[in-house]
Write an enzyme that holds these catalytic residues in place. Structure first.
Site, mmCIF file in Angstrom:
data_model
loop_
_atom_site.group_PDB
_atom_site.id
_atom_site.type_symbol
_atom_site.label_atom_id
_atom_site.label_comp_id
_atom_site.label_asym_id
_atom_site.label_seq_id
_atom_site.Cartn_x
_atom_site.Cartn_y
_atom_site.Cartn_z
ATOM 1 C CB ALA A 140 93.634 52.740 45.885
ATOM 2 C CE LYS B 42 108.425 54.422 51.258
ATOM 3 N NZ LYS B 42 107.454 54.210 52.375
#
Length: 326
Positions: free
Chosen positions: A84, A130
């Site tokens: 992450a 994105k």
């Protein structure tokens, strides 16, 4: 029962919004043998230790994913990795591009190398909307990272380690997101700046994101890019949910920002299957014995974008979700 139950797990970026939510879920539901929190900030680790009452199942490693040697040390005896850690602010990336390359691309390859060398079984890397048809530097680095993790299955073909990617949209209420920012301005009695009243975004809650990642560990064989079927929302509906009738003003789209987000491009739709709660984008090349899941092929040439989504949140829906977060 998840394969993560009773296991040893490492979370890079473990003191971020997702990392803390994942750790909280794992401690309560997965009875982990241990969880290694790997992150750079000693203050955030101290605060997280207080939050989790120094749970003896937690291990705390100060380290940067740019440091492959430190990653290998932290991954000793680890079975599963959630990756992450990333630099994430779009406008900051436009001004500091190579820093994002070093963390999001080089750092991701370091995670791959360390996981293989340490005998990790499975790695799930977190991506972002994105990364699909990227317009900004941040998205481009995350697309490169996605490719690294999918191709890492070739790299690790003679080893046990397998890699997959999870891609989702904005996380409601996460650190640095628009909700805390708007709330601060509302409390101060100030008008709310919006970039463009037409703007749409995908939205997912932290608990939903955590559950999606946990489920992905159970489903993955290595090489899949998982995309959840989640709703879209309009920025003006978010304002209405937070403060009905609030005064707003437009500031224009920021450098590198899109009017609408995308999670699966038109070209990628040719390699995409739909399952119950998700889409699966298959790898372009898969010579490691990849077996595609059973699913329904999506219509070719149709992108999965926030403005053409078939699932939408109303202002009332958003208000309910925000209340649940509180």
């Amino acid at each position: 029962m998840s394969i993560l139950e009773g296991s040893s797990i490492l979370v890079t970026g473990g003191t971020g919004s997702f990392g803390k939510a994942f750790i909280d879920y794992a401690l309560k539901n997965l009875n982990p043998k241990r969880i290694v929190i790997y992150s750079r900030d000693e203050l955030k680790q101290y605060e997280a230790r207080l939050r989790f009452n120094d749970d003896p199942r937690l291990r705390w490693f100060i380290g940067d994913i740019r440091d492959q040697h430190r990653l290998k040390r932290a991954m000793h005896g680890v079975e599963y990795v959630v990756h992450a850690a990333a630099l994430k602010q779009v406008d900051t990336a436009e001004y500091n591009p190579f820093e994002y390359v070093q963390t999001n691309i080089v750092g991701s390859q370091n995670v791959v190398e360390a996981a293989i060398d340490s005998g990790v079984r499975k790695v799930v890397a977190l991506s972002t909307d994105k990364a699909s048809s990227p317009l900004n530097l941040y998205g481009a680095t995350k697309l490169a990272a996605d490719k690294l993790f999918q191709s890492a299955n070739h790299y690790a073909a003679g080893y046990e380690t397998r890699f997959s990617v999870v891609r989702y949209g904005n996380v409601m209420g996460s650190r640095g997101s628009v909700i805390p920012f708007f709330r601060k301005l509302i409390d101060e009695g100030k008008p709310l700046p919006i970039t463009d009243s037409r703007m749409t975004r995908f939205w997912i809650t932290l608990p939903q994101a955590v559950q999606f990642v946990v489920d992905s560990f159970d489903l993955m064989n290595g090489g899949e890019l998982y995309v959840p079927r989640i709703p879209s929302m309009n920025i003006t509906d978010l304002v209405e949910a937070l403060s009905p009738g609030a005064e707003t003003y437009e500031i224009g789209i920021r450098p590198g920002e899109k009017l609408h987000e995308e999670m699966i491009s038109e070209d990628d739709s040719r390699r995409t299957l739909r399952l119950d709660d998700r889409y699966v984008v298959l790898p372009t090349i898969a010579h490691w014995g990849f077996v595609p899941p059973t699913g329904e092929p999506v219509e070719e040439g149709v992108a999965y974008r926030s403005n053409t989504n078939d699932l939408w949140l109303t202002a009332a829906d958003i208000r309910t979700l925000i209340e649940q977060l509180d």
